[in-house]
Design an enzyme around this catalytic site. Structure first.
Site, mmCIF file in Angstrom:
data_model
loop_
_atom_site.group_PDB
_atom_site.id
_atom_site.type_symbol
_atom_site.label_atom_id
_atom_site.label_comp_id
_atom_site.label_asym_id
_atom_site.label_seq_id
_atom_site.Cartn_x
_atom_site.Cartn_y
_atom_site.Cartn_z
ATOM 1 N N LYS A 52 43.190 49.503 -49.478
ATOM 2 C CA LYS A 52 43.521 48.871 -48.194
ATOM 3 C C LYS A 52 42.243 48.589 -47.404
ATOM 4 O O LYS A 52 42.057 47.495 -46.862
ATOM 5 C CB LYS A 52 44.476 49.778 -47.394
ATOM 6 C CG LYS A 52 45.881 49.837 -48.001
ATOM 7 C CD LYS A 52 46.746 50.941 -47.414
ATOM 8 C CE LYS A 52 48.064 51.044 -48.186
ATOM 9 N NZ LYS A 52 48.901 52.178 -47.785
ATOM 10 N N GLN A 96 48.469 57.382 -43.962
ATOM 11 C CA GLN A 96 48.896 57.382 -45.360
ATOM 12 C C GLN A 96 49.848 58.557 -45.609
ATOM 13 O O GLN A 96 49.522 59.708 -45.310
ATOM 14 C CB GLN A 96 47.661 57.472 -46.283
ATOM 15 C CG GLN A 96 47.976 57.303 -47.745
ATOM 16 C CD GLN A 96 48.541 55.914 -48.097
ATOM 17 O OE1 GLN A 96 48.056 54.899 -47.629
ATOM 18 N NE2 GLN A 96 49.586 55.879 -48.919
ATOM 19 N N ASP A 119 52.499 49.509 -40.388
ATOM 20 C CA ASP A 119 53.289 49.922 -41.553
ATOM 21 C C ASP A 119 54.780 49.696 -41.308
ATOM 22 O O ASP A 119 55.583 49.811 -42.228
ATOM 23 C CB ASP A 119 53.038 51.412 -41.853
ATOM 24 C CG ASP A 119 52.232 51.607 -43.126
ATOM 25 O OD1 ASP A 119 52.196 50.670 -43.951
ATOM 26 O OD2 ASP A 119 51.660 52.689 -43.303
#
Ligand code: NAD
Length: 293
Positions: A52, A96, A119
């Site tokens: 990412k 994450q 997200d």
């Protein structure tokens, strides 16, 4: 059979975003900034976060990687999120998952500013997604939609079977495909670990989204001729012949299923790169919305 090549489709999106960043720079406007928080040193999480951050660099986004020990307290992690919420230079915050067991993922996600939740896991953004309002759609389902769009796959009126009902993949993609939108307008069946007659249900599907995390679960005898198959699964299998010591397997028995399909995603190189492209799209959008660009 045609491959739904996530590397190719995500590169097209990244190239477009790169051009947009160059335009922002020329105009002297703020460029998108993603802050990624990684707790502990789980191998798969390290790999995901690294790609990412690398993708941000490739297209000219600013990125900050915040690495924290897995012994960090929940309160200390919440304080990190709090600071990122109030940092005007940060447009997108990504934590994450999974987090260590002593930390509540729910509390952490709930604290992220919904306007920086690239997200798309915050309850406000999930609520808006369900309503069909403008929002940050979570990266993997959004990536699947972008892939369907890239390959101009007709979804209207099709029967889509989703296997897996997680909050991050199965449930949101089932909602998105049922919306009155394009891609969308599917009749959706959401299957899970308690579904009976899964094979019979899959055999009725024009589109199958396999997101259960069981390597090569979907077999050729569960798939109708010319179905579209989206394989979300990523499982690491020990493989001494690989330099890394493991191979990546999807949820679909690719070798035997692919000859029957009209379209299919490979693993790796299908949904994975699209998830990153979707995250970048969300970060670009957050920058535009939060700074009136
Ligand atoms: P999860 O473990 O949270 O959920 C799995 C779901 O599968 C559950 O809802 C369960 O009911 C269902 N399930 C399990 N066994 C089943 C069975 N025999 N029949 C029918 N349903 C069954 O999984 P998740 O977080 O959604 O992830 C699923 C897979 O997708 C994993 O391999 C994960 O690594 C992968 N993943 C990939 C990406 C990507 O970017 N490509 C992103 C997220 C997750």
């Amino acid at each position: 059979m045609k491959l739904l090549d996530g590397k190719l489709a995500s590169q097209a999106i990244k190239d477009d975003l790169k051009t947009k960043v160059e335009e922002l720079k020329k105009l002297g406007n703020k460029i998108p900034h993603l802050a990624a928080v990684l707790v502990g040193n789980n191998g798969a999480s390290e790999t995901y976060v690294a790609s990412k951050v690398k993708s941000c660099e490739e297209i000219g986004f600013k990125s900050t990687l915040i690495r924290l020990e897995d012994t960090i307290s929940e309160a200390a992690l919440l304080e990190v999120i709090h600071k990122l919420n109030y940092d005007n230079d940060v447009d997108g915050i990504l934590v994450q998952l999974p987090l260590p067991k002593h930390i509540s993922e729910e509390k952490v996600i709930d604290l992220i500013d919904a306007a920086k939740d690239v997200d798309g896991f915050h309850p406000v953004n999930i609520g808006k997604m369900v309503q069909g309002s403008e929002t940050f759609v979570s990266a993997t389902p959004y990536g699947i939609l972008l892939l369907l769009q890239h390959y101009k796959i007709e979804t209207k009126g099709k029967h889509a079977v989703v296997i897996g009902r997680s909050n991050i993949v199965g449930r949101p993609i089932s909602i998105l495909l049922s919306r009155n939108d394009d891609p969308g307008n599917c009749t959706v069946t959401l299957c899970h670990s308690h579904t009976k007659n899964l094979k019979e249900i899959c055999l009725q599907a024009d589109i199958i989204i396999a997101a259960l995390g069981k390597p090569e679960f979907l077999k050729a005898d569960m798939v109708k001729q010319d179905a579209v198959i989206i394989d979300v699964g990523i499982t690491r299998i020990t493989d001494a012949s690989k330099k890394s010591g493991y191979a990546i397997k999807g949820d679909v028995d690719f070798e035997n299923v692919s000859p029957k399909c009209s379209y299919i995603t490979p693993v790796p190189g299908g949904v994975g790169p699209m998830t990153i492209a979707a995250l970048l799209m969300n970060t670009y959008k957050a920058n535009s919305l939060n700074h009136d660009l």
